[in-house]
Design a protein around this motif. Structure first.
Motif, PDB file in Angstrom:
ATOM      1  N   TYR A  82       0.853  -1.187   0.000  1.00  0.00           N
ATOM      2  CA  TYR A  82       0.000   0.000   0.000  1.00  0.00           C
ATOM      3  C   TYR A  82       0.884   1.231   0.000  1.00  0.00           C
ATOM      4  O   TYR A  82       2.059   1.173   0.332  1.00  0.00           O
ATOM      5  N   TYR A  83       0.292   2.337  -0.401  1.00  0.00           N
ATOM      6  CA  TYR A  83       0.978   3.623  -0.397  1.00  0.00           C
ATOM      7  C   TYR A  83       0.036   4.691   0.128  1.00  0.00           C
ATOM      8  O   TYR A  83      -1.175   4.591  -0.026  1.00  0.00           O
ATOM      9  N   TRP A  84       0.612   5.711   0.702  1.00  0.00           N
ATOM     10  CA  TRP A  84      -0.129   6.932   1.005  1.00  0.00           C
ATOM     11  C   TRP A  84       0.213   7.915  -0.100  1.00  0.00           C
ATOM     12  O   TRP A  84       1.386   8.188  -0.334  1.00  0.00           O
ATOM     13  N   VAL A  85      -0.791   8.388  -0.806  1.00  0.00           N
ATOM     14  CA  VAL A  85      -0.567   9.361  -1.859  1.00  0.00           C
ATOM     15  C   VAL A  85      -1.243  10.671  -1.468  1.00  0.00           C
ATOM     16  O   VAL A  85      -2.252  10.676  -0.773  1.00  0.00           O
ATOM     17  N   GLN A  86      -0.640  11.753  -1.904  1.00  0.00           N
ATOM     18  CA  GLN A  86      -1.201  13.087  -1.665  1.00  0.00           C
ATOM     19  C   GLN A  86      -1.756  13.573  -2.997  1.00  0.00           C
ATOM     20  O   GLN A  86      -1.065  13.560  -4.009  1.00  0.00           O
ATOM     21  N   VAL A  87      -3.024  13.989  -2.983  1.00  0.00           N
ATOM     22  CA  VAL A  87      -3.698  14.427  -4.196  1.00  0.00           C
ATOM     23  C   VAL A  87      -4.074  15.896  -4.040  1.00  0.00           C
ATOM     24  O   VAL A  87      -4.752  16.271  -3.094  1.00  0.00           O
ATOM     25  N   GLU A  88      -3.590  16.714  -4.987  1.00  0.00           N
ATOM     26  CA  GLU A  88      -3.946  18.130  -5.035  1.00  0.00           C
ATOM     27  C   GLU A  88      -4.809  18.343  -6.269  1.00  0.00           C
ATOM     28  O   GLU A  88      -4.431  17.952  -7.371  1.00  0.00           O
ATOM     29  N   ILE A  89      -5.972  18.973  -6.066  1.00  0.00           N
ATOM     30  CA  ILE A  89      -6.905  19.211  -7.161  1.00  0.00           C
ATOM     31  C   ILE A  89      -7.106  20.708  -7.289  1.00  0.00           C
ATOM     32  O   ILE A  89      -7.346  21.408  -6.292  1.00  0.00           O
ATOM     33  N   GLU A  90      -7.028  21.202  -8.526  1.00  0.00           N
ATOM     34  CA  GLU A  90      -7.221  22.621  -8.790  1.00  0.00           C
ATOM     35  C   GLU A  90      -8.592  23.061  -8.266  1.00  0.00           C
ATOM     36  O   GLU A  90      -9.603  22.402  -8.498  1.00  0.00           O
ATOM     37  N   GLY A  91      -8.596  24.166  -7.525  1.00  0.00           N
ATOM     38  CA  GLY A  91      -9.828  24.710  -6.979  1.00  0.00           C
ATOM     39  C   GLY A  91     -10.201  24.171  -5.608  1.00  0.00           C
ATOM     40  O   GLY A  91     -11.162  24.628  -5.000  1.00  0.00           O
ATOM     41  N   CYS A  92      -9.462  23.200  -5.103  1.00  0.00           N
ATOM     42  CA  CYS A  92      -9.737  22.639  -3.773  1.00  0.00           C
ATOM     43  C   CYS A  92      -8.767  23.257  -2.769  1.00  0.00           C
ATOM     44  O   CYS A  92      -7.593  23.437  -3.069  1.00  0.00           O
ATOM     45  N   PRO A  93      -9.267  23.595  -1.575  1.00  0.00           N
ATOM     46  CA  PRO A  93      -8.444  24.348  -0.620  1.00  0.00           C
ATOM     47  C   PRO A  93      -7.235  23.598  -0.064  1.00  0.00           C
ATOM     48  O   PRO A  93      -6.187  24.185   0.139  1.00  0.00           O
ATOM     49  N   ILE A  94      -7.368  22.304   0.198  1.00  0.00           N
ATOM     50  CA  ILE A  94      -6.249  21.568   0.805  1.00  0.00           C
ATOM     51  C   ILE A  94      -6.014  20.253   0.063  1.00  0.00           C
ATOM     52  O   ILE A  94      -6.946  19.677  -0.504  1.00  0.00           O
ATOM     53  N   PRO A  95      -4.776  19.760   0.065  1.00  0.00           N
ATOM     54  CA  PRO A  95      -4.509  18.446  -0.536  1.00  0.00           C
ATOM     55  C   PRO A  95      -5.166  17.338   0.285  1.00  0.00           C
ATOM     56  O   PRO A  95      -5.384  17.474   1.492  1.00  0.00           O
TER      57      PRO A  95
END
Length: 123
Positions: A82-95
């Motif tokens: 398993y992995y922990w991934v960080q997802v950043e989406i345009e227009g969203c306040p926090i990852p």
């Protein structure tokens, strides 16, 4: 005299004694375990998406066209389960940080719903 001799030989006796297995061994992925895929699905079209895995950016692009029926795929050569991934989406306040379970030769879907991202089990 006997006591120091016995204490000195005790590690030798312990090393030669048979071991008793009480529990099943923990499954540990071997190095070079296999290739898995993260599949992006849901509402991410028209947005800039950045996915970071172990401080390394694996996706950083704007998805302008709707994904194919199977979704956009990101291949991983992984020794982990398993992995922990960080997802950043345009227009969203926090990852968003998401745990993604992976299996060799399987796809692990990341479901996008606005600013919410959740992982499903490998399929």
């Amino acid at each position: 005299m006997r006591r120091p001799l016995i204490l000195a030989l005790l590690p030798l006796f312990a090393a030669c004694s048979p071991t008793v297995v009480r529990d099943q061994p923990v499954l540990v992925a071997a190095p070079g375990w296999g290739t898995a895929q993260i599949v992006l699905r849901g509402d991410y079209t028209g947005k800039q998406v950045r996915i970071t895995l172990n401080n390394k950016v694996i996706v950083d692009r704007r998805f302008s066209a709707p994904p194919p029926a199977s979704g956009d795929r990101v291949p991983l050569f992984t020794p982990a389960m398993y992995y922990w991934v960080q997802v950043e989406i345009e227009g969203c306040p926090i990852p968003v940080e998401v745990r993604v379970d992976v299996e060799p030769d399987r796809s692990s879907p990341l479901m996008f719903d606005g600013c919410t991202v959740r992982a499903r089990l490998p399929e």
